[in-house]
Design a protein around this motif. Structure first.
Motif, PDB file in Angstrom:
ATOM      1  N   ASP A   1       0.831  -1.200   0.000  1.00 32.99           N
ATOM      2  CA  ASP A   1       0.000   0.000   0.000  1.00 32.99           C
ATOM      3  C   ASP A   1       0.867   1.252   0.000  1.00 32.99           C
ATOM      4  O   ASP A   1       2.105   1.173  -0.076  1.00 32.99           O
ATOM      5  CB  ASP A   1      -1.002  -0.012   1.154  1.00 32.99           C
ATOM      6  CG  ASP A   1      -0.351   0.106   2.527  1.00 32.99           C
ATOM      7  OD1 ASP A   1       0.873   0.376   2.620  1.00 32.99           O
ATOM      8  OD2 ASP A   1      -1.070  -0.062   3.531  1.00 32.99           O
ATOM      9  N   GLU A   2       0.228   2.419   0.085  1.00 41.25           N
ATOM     10  CA  GLU A   2       0.948   3.688  -0.063  1.00 41.25           C
ATOM     11  C   GLU A   2       1.846   4.020   1.125  1.00 41.25           C
ATOM     12  O   GLU A   2       2.637   4.963   1.072  1.00 41.25           O
ATOM     13  CB  GLU A   2      -0.038   4.835  -0.298  1.00 41.25           C
ATOM     14  CG  GLU A   2      -0.940   5.169   0.876  1.00 41.25           C
ATOM     15  CD  GLU A   2      -2.267   4.452   0.811  1.00 41.25           C
ATOM     16  OE1 GLU A   2      -3.275   5.028   1.260  1.00 41.25           O
ATOM     17  OE2 GLU A   2      -2.298   3.302   0.308  1.00 41.25           O
ATOM     18  N   PHE A   3       1.757   3.227   2.216  1.00 40.86           N
ATOM     19  CA  PHE A   3       2.561   3.500   3.402  1.00 40.86           C
ATOM     20  C   PHE A   3       3.844   2.664   3.446  1.00 40.86           C
ATOM     21  O   PHE A   3       4.625   2.808   4.389  1.00 40.86           O
ATOM     22  CB  PHE A   3       1.724   3.237   4.659  1.00 40.86           C
ATOM     23  CG  PHE A   3       0.501   4.104   4.755  1.00 40.86           C
ATOM     24  CD1 PHE A   3       0.593   5.413   5.195  1.00 40.86           C
ATOM     25  CD2 PHE A   3      -0.741   3.624   4.368  1.00 40.86           C
ATOM     26  CE1 PHE A   3      -0.535   6.229   5.267  1.00 40.86           C
ATOM     27  CE2 PHE A   3      -1.876   4.419   4.436  1.00 40.86           C
ATOM     28  CZ  PHE A   3      -1.764   5.731   4.886  1.00 40.86           C
ATOM     29  N   ALA A   4       4.087   1.819   2.476  1.00 37.76           N
ATOM     30  CA  ALA A   4       5.262   0.942   2.474  1.00 37.76           C
ATOM     31  C   ALA A   4       6.530   1.727   2.154  1.00 37.76           C
ATOM     32  O   ALA A   4       6.516   2.655   1.342  1.00 37.76           O
ATOM     33  CB  ALA A   4       5.079  -0.188   1.468  1.00 37.76           C
ATOM     34  N   VAL A   5       7.637   1.320   2.785  1.00 37.58           N
ATOM     35  CA  VAL A   5       8.920   1.999   2.561  1.00 37.58           C
ATOM     36  C   VAL A   5      10.014   1.042   2.081  1.00 37.58           C
ATOM     37  O   VAL A   5      11.054   1.494   1.614  1.00 37.58           O
ATOM     38  CB  VAL A   5       9.391   2.723   3.844  1.00 37.58           C
ATOM     39  CG1 VAL A   5       8.429   3.843   4.202  1.00 37.58           C
ATOM     40  CG2 VAL A   5       9.529   1.749   5.015  1.00 37.58           C
TER      41      VAL A   5
ATOM     42  N   GLU B   1      10.216   3.316  -4.956  1.00 35.32           N
ATOM     43  CA  GLU B   1       8.907   3.780  -5.401  1.00 35.32           C
ATOM     44  C   GLU B   1       7.941   4.043  -4.247  1.00 35.32           C
ATOM     45  O   GLU B   1       6.850   4.569  -4.465  1.00 35.32           O
ATOM     46  CB  GLU B   1       8.267   2.740  -6.333  1.00 35.32           C
ATOM     47  CG  GLU B   1       9.088   2.413  -7.559  1.00 35.32           C
ATOM     48  CD  GLU B   1       9.312   3.622  -8.440  1.00 35.32           C
ATOM     49  OE1 GLU B   1       8.326   4.226  -8.881  1.00 35.32           O
ATOM     50  OE2 GLU B   1      10.495   3.963  -8.654  1.00 35.32           O
ATOM     51  N   GLY B   2       8.319   3.670  -3.019  1.00 33.88           N
ATOM     52  CA  GLY B   2       7.415   3.736  -1.892  1.00 33.88           C
ATOM     53  C   GLY B   2       7.306   5.100  -1.253  1.00 33.88           C
ATOM     54  O   GLY B   2       7.666   6.128  -1.837  1.00 33.88           O
ATOM     55  N   ALA B   3       6.827   5.092   0.000  1.00 35.84           N
ATOM     56  CA  ALA B   3       6.536   6.346   0.693  1.00 35.84           C
ATOM     57  C   ALA B   3       7.774   7.200   0.900  1.00 35.84           C
ATOM     58  O   ALA B   3       7.672   8.425   1.038  1.00 35.84           O
ATOM     59  CB  ALA B   3       5.880   6.049   2.042  1.00 35.84           C
TER      60      ALA B   3
END
Length: 514
Positions: A128-132, A145-147
């Motif tokens: 999801d959009e919170f992954a680092v 590409e992550g947060a």
């Protein structure tokens, strides 16, 4: 094709069968999106698709796969989300019951085999959009590409190749992007016709971009023919800690008479879903005995891998590779804030590690009537961040699992697996019969390459990138004349184990309807 004939067919064909396995290029993937993004119908977006629709890239716009013949969307999922004033439906996980290794010419699928010499397990997944990410990827990866990077990871698909799971914890791995949400820079891989970027937004809706929520890479979906069954889970009702109050999860499962940990089944005609695997056979809902009358919507199955043994009823998995003895194969992940993740829950396979929302889990039977989740592939091996390994990210929200500290693990959002042939290790990049300094220069000139690499450009292990692993292979083969290509991680007993396993498993074959 009978079991003995299938075994003989595979032994004779060997690597040629691997090459025939269906690929991302040969069969369009299918997937769904979260209701909070712009592709879904309101309240998150403007439509025209529901978050319960199964989609495929149509270039330049999304489409419903031709195999689905229902007139009102792809699946007959009704009901109002119990936490929403709008009619919102959300599909959380997806499989066609053919995961593992699929042979298109024979319409045969076999499950994962624990043969470390001959096979690798290739996992494709979304976050999801919170992954680092774990910071080891060279890009495009969850880390880049992550947060903490381009903030586009939630609409992308990443690949991580591992040895067979279920034999203990694996070391930190990497991942590489294989599908890009919008097909544009900075990643620019094959596109899925989704909206990017999607910056993490704590406490606000709608999302700016899309979040890919269910995924199948390679099963061909033909009109009213093959496959016949669609397996999936539906969204739970309990709160999402990063979203605004009141809770915004749709509660689609409860609205349709199920819970978010159940695996459901429908077909290409869009018939109403029925229960396939009760969540309690997966060790969910607090691990209650399967004969309990109490069924609570407290654990949400978020990603699904399934191989069905042709029995229309679920044959419960009892542990890793029980499917070689006749059960179905079922692997899954859990969504953030599930009951089993709010307090420490130990790996049922005995590693001593607590499960997280990034782990690939397998049901483990612990008594005559009880199951518990075990770690089949730990999140670290996929290259995503975990608090237990010193990673994680703070979002200004207390995490009850970590004594209300503001620290969170990456979440695995969607999943598929392909059993692939173990790579040939070859650092002779210029094909001149030795491994020398010229080959090192080839690696150096192309490092790092995130995807699309070949052996001629420094990819020594055949995984499509140029990374430090390729340099290590060069180092191990330096000075060899001629350079002998070798199979990765050879284990003499593994081939015998794999071939014996073929005589034990039923082959899943789905023929066209007459």
């Amino acid at each position: 094709m009978g079991i003995k004939n299938l075994a003989k067919f595979m032994v004779v064909a060997g690597g040629a069968m691997m090459a025939a396995a269906i690929s991302a290029e040969a069969s369009p993937p299918t997937y769904s999106v979260d209701f909070q993004g712009p592709t879904a119908v309101p309240p998150g977006g403007s439509g025209p698709f529901s978050a319960a629709d199964i989609l495929a890239p149509g270039g330049p716009s999304l489409t419903i796969p031709a195999g689905f013949v229902g007139s009102a969307g792809t699946l007959a999922i009704g009901g109002f989300g119990i936490n929403s004033e709008d009619e919102v439906r959300e599909l959380d996980a997806l499989s066609y019951g053919l995961d593992g290794q699929f042979f298109p010419d024979e319409l045969v699928a076999i499950p994962l085999i624990p043969d470390r010499e001959q096979f690798r397990q290739s996992w494709t997944f979304s976050v999801d959009e919170f992954a680092v990410g774990n910071g080891l990827g060279i890009g495009p990866s969850v880390s880049t590409e992550g947060a903490g990077g381009a903030r586009e990871a939630s609409a992308d698909i990443y690949r991580s190749r591992t040895g067979p799971g279920g034999f203990g914890l694996l070391g930190p791995g990497t991942n590489v992007g294989v599908f890009d949400g919008n097909g544009a820079a900075p990643f620019g891989g094959p596109g899925l016709d989704l909206v990017e970027p999607n910056p993490p937004s704590v406490g606000s809706l709608p999302d700016e971009g899309d979040n890919l929520d269910a995924w199948d890479l390679d099963t061909p979906v033909f009109r009213n023919e093959f496959p016949q069954n669609v397996y999936f889970s539906l969204d739970s009702h309990f709160p999402e800690p990063f979203e605004p109050s009141p809770p915004v999860n749709t509660g689609t499962a409860v609205a349709n008479g199920f819970v978010g940990g159940d695996v459901l089944v429908s077909d290409l005609s869009g018939s109403a879903p029925s229960l396939f695997a009760d969540s309690r056979f997966l060790g969910l809902n607090g691990g209650m005995p399967f004969d309990s009358a109490n069924d609570l919507d407290v654990d949400d199955l978020d990603a699904l891998v399934l191989w069905n043994n042709d029995n229309p009823e679920y044959d419960p998995v009892t542990g890793p590779y029980s499917w070689l003895e006749g059960t179905d194969m079922l692997l899954f992940s859990l969504r953030r804030n599930s009951d089993l993740l709010q307090t420490p829950t130990l790996d049922a396979l005995g590693s001593g590690m607590e499960i997280t929302e990034g782990d690939i889990l397998v049901p483990v039977q612990i008594s005559a009537t009880e199951w518990a989740p075990g770690i089949f592939i730990n999140a670290e091996a996929l290259g995503i961040a975990t608090v237990r390994s010193g990673g994680g990210k703070s979002w200004g929200v207390k995490n009850p699992r970590y004594e209300d500290r503001d620290i969170w693990d990456d979440e695995l959002d969607a999943l598929d697996v392909q059993q692939v042939e173990a790579p040939i290790l070859d650092a002779n990049f210029d094909n001149d019969a030795d491994v020398d300094g010229i080959d090192f220069l080839t690696w150096q000139q192309n490092f790092p390459t995130g995807f699309g690499a070949t052996n001629a450009t420094g990819d020594a292990d055949g995984d499509g990138d140029v990374d430090q692993m390729d340099r290590a292979i060069w180092h191990s083969q330096y000075g060899v004349t001629p350079a002998p290509p070798i199979m990765a991680v050879p284990e003499p007993s593994s081939l015998l184990l794999g071939l014996c396993a073929l005589t034990l498993i039923p082959a899943t074959r789905k023929r066209s309807r007459s």
